[in-house]
Motif scaffolding. Structure first.
Motif, PDB file in Angstrom:
ATOM      1  N   GLY A  69      28.603  36.830  41.997  1.00  0.00           N
ATOM      2  CA  GLY A  69      29.424  37.172  43.148  1.00  0.00           C
ATOM      3  C   GLY A  69      28.608  37.902  44.191  1.00  0.00           C
ATOM      4  O   GLY A  69      27.371  37.924  44.149  1.00  0.00           O
ATOM      5  N   HIS A  84      29.243  41.584  46.825  1.00  0.00           N
ATOM      6  CA  HIS A  84      30.176  42.638  47.231  1.00  0.00           C
ATOM      7  C   HIS A  84      30.719  42.405  48.636  1.00  0.00           C
ATOM      8  O   HIS A  84      31.910  42.625  48.899  1.00  0.00           O
ATOM      9  CB  HIS A  84      29.489  44.005  47.162  1.00  0.00           C
ATOM     10  CG  HIS A  84      30.370  45.142  47.553  1.00  0.00           C
ATOM     11  ND1 HIS A  84      31.344  45.652  46.717  1.00  0.00           N
ATOM     12  CD2 HIS A  84      30.463  45.862  48.708  1.00  0.00           C
ATOM     13  CE1 HIS A  84      31.978  46.639  47.325  1.00  0.00           C
ATOM     14  NE2 HIS A  84      31.469  46.791  48.543  1.00  0.00           N
ATOM     15  N   LYS A  85      29.852  41.926  49.542  1.00  0.00           N
ATOM     16  CA  LYS A  85      30.259  41.739  50.928  1.00  0.00           C
ATOM     17  C   LYS A  85      29.294  40.755  51.572  1.00  0.00           C
ATOM     18  O   LYS A  85      28.100  41.038  51.683  1.00  0.00           O
ATOM     19  CB  LYS A  85      30.230  43.088  51.653  1.00  0.00           C
ATOM     20  CG  LYS A  85      30.817  43.101  53.038  1.00  0.00           C
ATOM     21  CD  LYS A  85      30.810  44.523  53.596  1.00  0.00           C
ATOM     22  CE  LYS A  85      31.424  44.573  54.985  1.00  0.00           C
ATOM     23  NZ  LYS A  85      31.398  45.952  55.543  1.00  0.00           N
ATOM     24  N   CYS A 125      37.746  38.052  48.584  1.00  0.00           N
ATOM     25  CA  CYS A 125      38.580  39.182  49.006  1.00  0.00           C
ATOM     26  C   CYS A 125      38.649  39.192  50.525  1.00  0.00           C
ATOM     27  O   CYS A 125      37.619  39.294  51.204  1.00  0.00           O
ATOM     28  CB  CYS A 125      37.988  40.493  48.494  1.00  0.00           C
ATOM     29  SG  CYS A 125      38.801  41.976  49.126  1.00  0.00           S
ATOM     30  N   LYS A 152      40.623  45.952  48.683  1.00  0.00           N
ATOM     31  CA  LYS A 152      39.366  45.990  47.947  1.00  0.00           C
ATOM     32  C   LYS A 152      39.687  46.095  46.470  1.00  0.00           C
ATOM     33  O   LYS A 152      40.828  46.333  46.070  1.00  0.00           O
ATOM     34  CB  LYS A 152      38.493  47.164  48.388  1.00  0.00           C
ATOM     35  CG  LYS A 152      39.059  48.542  48.076  1.00  0.00           C
ATOM     36  CD  LYS A 152      38.088  49.636  48.489  1.00  0.00           C
ATOM     37  CE  LYS A 152      38.635  51.025  48.146  1.00  0.00           C
ATOM     38  NZ  LYS A 152      37.674  52.095  48.492  1.00  0.00           N
ATOM     39  N   TYR A 169      37.999  45.001  42.226  1.00  0.00           N
ATOM     40  CA  TYR A 169      36.938  44.513  41.355  1.00  0.00           C
ATOM     41  C   TYR A 169      37.530  43.510  40.373  1.00  0.00           C
ATOM     42  O   TYR A 169      38.752  43.429  40.165  1.00  0.00           O
ATOM     43  CB  TYR A 169      36.268  45.670  40.611  1.00  0.00           C
ATOM     44  CG  TYR A 169      37.195  46.467  39.706  1.00  0.00           C
ATOM     45  CD1 TYR A 169      37.347  46.136  38.367  1.00  0.00           C
ATOM     46  CD2 TYR A 169      37.905  47.561  40.191  1.00  0.00           C
ATOM     47  CE1 TYR A 169      38.182  46.872  37.529  1.00  0.00           C
ATOM     48  CE2 TYR A 169      38.741  48.304  39.373  1.00  0.00           C
ATOM     49  CZ  TYR A 169      38.872  47.949  38.035  1.00  0.00           C
ATOM     50  OH  TYR A 169      39.706  48.680  37.217  1.00  0.00           O
ATOM     51  N   GLN A 209      32.314  42.648  39.005  1.00  0.00           N
ATOM     52  CA  GLN A 209      31.946  42.474  40.414  1.00  0.00           C
ATOM     53  C   GLN A 209      32.921  43.249  41.274  1.00  0.00           C
ATOM     54  O   GLN A 209      34.134  43.049  41.188  1.00  0.00           O
ATOM     55  CB  GLN A 209      31.979  40.995  40.808  1.00  0.00           C
ATOM     56  CG  GLN A 209      31.694  40.719  42.277  1.00  0.00           C
ATOM     57  CD  GLN A 209      30.270  41.090  42.659  1.00  0.00           C
ATOM     58  OE1 GLN A 209      29.326  40.565  42.082  1.00  0.00           O
ATOM     59  NE2 GLN A 209      30.107  41.980  43.622  1.00  0.00           N
ATOM     60  N   THR A 210      32.402  44.166  42.086  1.00  0.00           N
ATOM     61  CA  THR A 210      33.234  44.855  43.065  1.00  0.00           C
ATOM     62  C   THR A 210      33.215  44.068  44.369  1.00  0.00           C
ATOM     63  O   THR A 210      32.279  43.302  44.640  1.00  0.00           O
ATOM     64  CB  THR A 210      32.721  46.278  43.322  1.00  0.00           C
ATOM     65  OG1 THR A 210      31.381  46.204  43.838  1.00  0.00           O
ATOM     66  CG2 THR A 210      32.724  47.084  42.036  1.00  0.00           C
ATOM     67  N   TYR A 211      34.254  44.255  45.196  1.00  0.00           N
ATOM     68  CA  TYR A 211      34.287  43.535  46.463  1.00  0.00           C
ATOM     69  C   TYR A 211      35.183  44.247  47.459  1.00  0.00           C
ATOM     70  O   TYR A 211      36.042  45.052  47.104  1.00  0.00           O
ATOM     71  CB  TYR A 211      34.776  42.094  46.278  1.00  0.00           C
ATOM     72  CG  TYR A 211      35.878  41.912  45.245  1.00  0.00           C
ATOM     73  CD1 TYR A 211      37.166  42.380  45.475  1.00  0.00           C
ATOM     74  CD2 TYR A 211      35.614  41.301  44.031  1.00  0.00           C
ATOM     75  CE1 TYR A 211      38.158  42.217  44.539  1.00  0.00           C
ATOM     76  CE2 TYR A 211      36.611  41.135  43.071  1.00  0.00           C
ATOM     77  CZ  TYR A 211      37.876  41.599  43.334  1.00  0.00           C
ATOM     78  OH  TYR A 211      38.860  41.448  42.388  1.00  0.00           O
ATOM     79  N   GLY A 260      34.064  39.919  50.255  1.00  0.00           N
ATOM     80  CA  GLY A 260      33.259  39.756  49.059  1.00  0.00           C
ATOM     81  C   GLY A 260      33.885  38.709  48.160  1.00  0.00           C
ATOM     82  O   GLY A 260      34.995  38.234  48.424  1.00  0.00           O
TER      83      GLY A 260
END
Length: 411
Positions: free
Chosen positions: A48, A50-51, A268, A272, A274, A298-300, A304
């Motif tokens: 993935g 994040h941004k 996303c 926000k 994950y 995966q954070t987003y 993201g």
């Protein structure tokens, strides 16, 4: 697979007791891999990002802007993505191609012109942040930036399917055939259609429209299959096979873990959060089993994304919003929707396994059966944002609400 103009290796017949072939090998580059590498832009390969605004961009001669290709793990050979920056007060080069293309506007405002070779009539429509639109198959088109600042667009395409099958990019990019059934150049072709219908295969909410001006604010009907008060709609655009949906999780709620084949990419677009994803061989409670080091996270934030079922698929995945406005997602699935992904002869019975709990024969993990660490981690993540969970306590003790108590959202 032997590529065109590639010399085959000399054959060596195995001796008695030996097996033919190498036994082990490295995955070869596909025709699409070679095509996108030749563009001279970066290629992001991972579970993935994040941004996407943080991805490096490089000059893209063919398109006339700057860009980067995205091929998240598990989507190889299925479909592809890229980010393109349209120069301020400029435009991308006109093009046509035999693959389908969906655009999501991340930043900027502008217009897109669409026409067919040899036909003078052009269609033009405006777009801005949050717009989602489709390019009709093999129609000529040009993306124009209306402001002095660069515009950023995210594209999802079926290019890998077509390029890998045809293996002739000149034909893919310069085929003269006009698909009149896909684009009739009518005055209302790019007029937004808001009516919601039942999708004919699974009966889920669907919109037949070639553009949605703002998917950040558009109405989403209640769906309830992934979580309490889950909302969702499927845009079907430009007669394309490309399957996608817009979905939203309510504030303080999260999805049940579920699994399916590879191909789905969650983008996303608002809020926000994950996602966790892990191979089903780890079982339904990987933390409890001491296998947490094999779970990927995966954070987003906008914009993201994550490959929901990476590698070779059948990975459980679960999504958690940590924003006061909830979590809104644009989910790209590529050309093979649920009606075809699982195979089988026409007329065979199929079920919505991803929305049915494992205890009932499906592929979704009930909140009762999930790993307790998921709840603890989520509540801690919400607390860090000054929020509390919107999940009912009974959900972790029983699959249905006790008598006299309703589910969140009034469902």
């Amino acid at each position: 697979m032997v590529m065109p103009n590639e010399e085959p290796l000399d054959w060596r017949e195995p001796k008695v007791g030996e097996k033919a072939g190498f036994g082990k090998w490295k995955n070869p580059k596909s025709p699409y891999d070679l095509f996108i590498e030749a563009q001279g832009i970066p290629i992001h390969r991972d579970i993935g990002v994040h941004k996407i605004q943080n991805l490096p961009l490089a000059p893209w001669k063919r398109l006339g802007g700057r860009g980067t290709a995205i091929q998240l793990l598990g989507s190889e050979h299925l479909w592809g993505m890229y980010v393109v920056e349209v120069p301020g007060a400029g435009a991308l080069n006109p093009e046509r191609h035999l693959y389908e293309e969906i655009y999501y506007v991340v930043e900027g405002r502008g217009t897109t012109e669409v026409w067919q070779e040899g036909r003078p009539k052009k269609q033009a429509f405006e777009w801005g942040p949050g717009s989602l639109f489709a390019i009709p198959l093999n129609a000529r088109h040009r993306v124009v930036n209306a402001s002095s600042s660069p515009a950023l667009l995210l594209a999802a395409t079926t290019a890998p399917n077509i390029v890998n099958l045809v293996r002739d990019t000149e034909f893919v990019m310069n085929c003269p055939y006009d698909f009149l059934s896909r684009f009739d150049a009518s005055d209302d072709y790019f007029k937004p259609v808001e009516e919601i219908y039942a999708e004919p295969v699974r009966g889920l909410a669907m919109r037949r429209t070639n553009i949605i001006p703002d998917i950040l604010a558009c109405e989403l009907p209640r769906d309830n299959r992934r979580s309490f008060d889950y909302r969702r709609v499927e845009p079907h655009m430009a007669g394309a096979n490309f399957y996608m949906k817009i979905a939203q999780y309510a504030t303080g709620q999260y999805s049940k873990a579920h699994k399916h084949s590879s191909g789905a990419i969650l983008v996303c677009i608002k809020g926000k959060g994950y996602s966790y994803t892990w191979p089903d061989r780890l079982g339904m409670r990987p933390w409890e089993a001491g296998l947490a080091n094999q779970v990927k996270k995966q954070t987003y934030e906008p914009v993201g994304m994550i490959s929901a079922a990476p590698m070779r698929g059948d990975w459980f995945h679960q999504h958690f919003g940590t924003h006061s406005e909830g979590l809104r997602l644009l989910v790209f699935d590529g050309p093979y929707g649920p009606g075809f992904r699982h195979g089988g002869a026409p007329g065979e019975q199929a079920t919505d396994g991803g929305a049915i709990d494992t205890r009932e024969g499906g592929r979704a993990i009930s909140y009762v059966d999930e790993d307790p660490q998921l709840r603890k981690t989520y509540e801690a993540a919400l607390a860090a944002e000054g929020m509390k969970s919107g999940m009912p306590r009974w959900a972790y003790e029983r699959p249905t609400p006790p008598q006299g108590e309703s589910e969140p959202g009034g469902v």
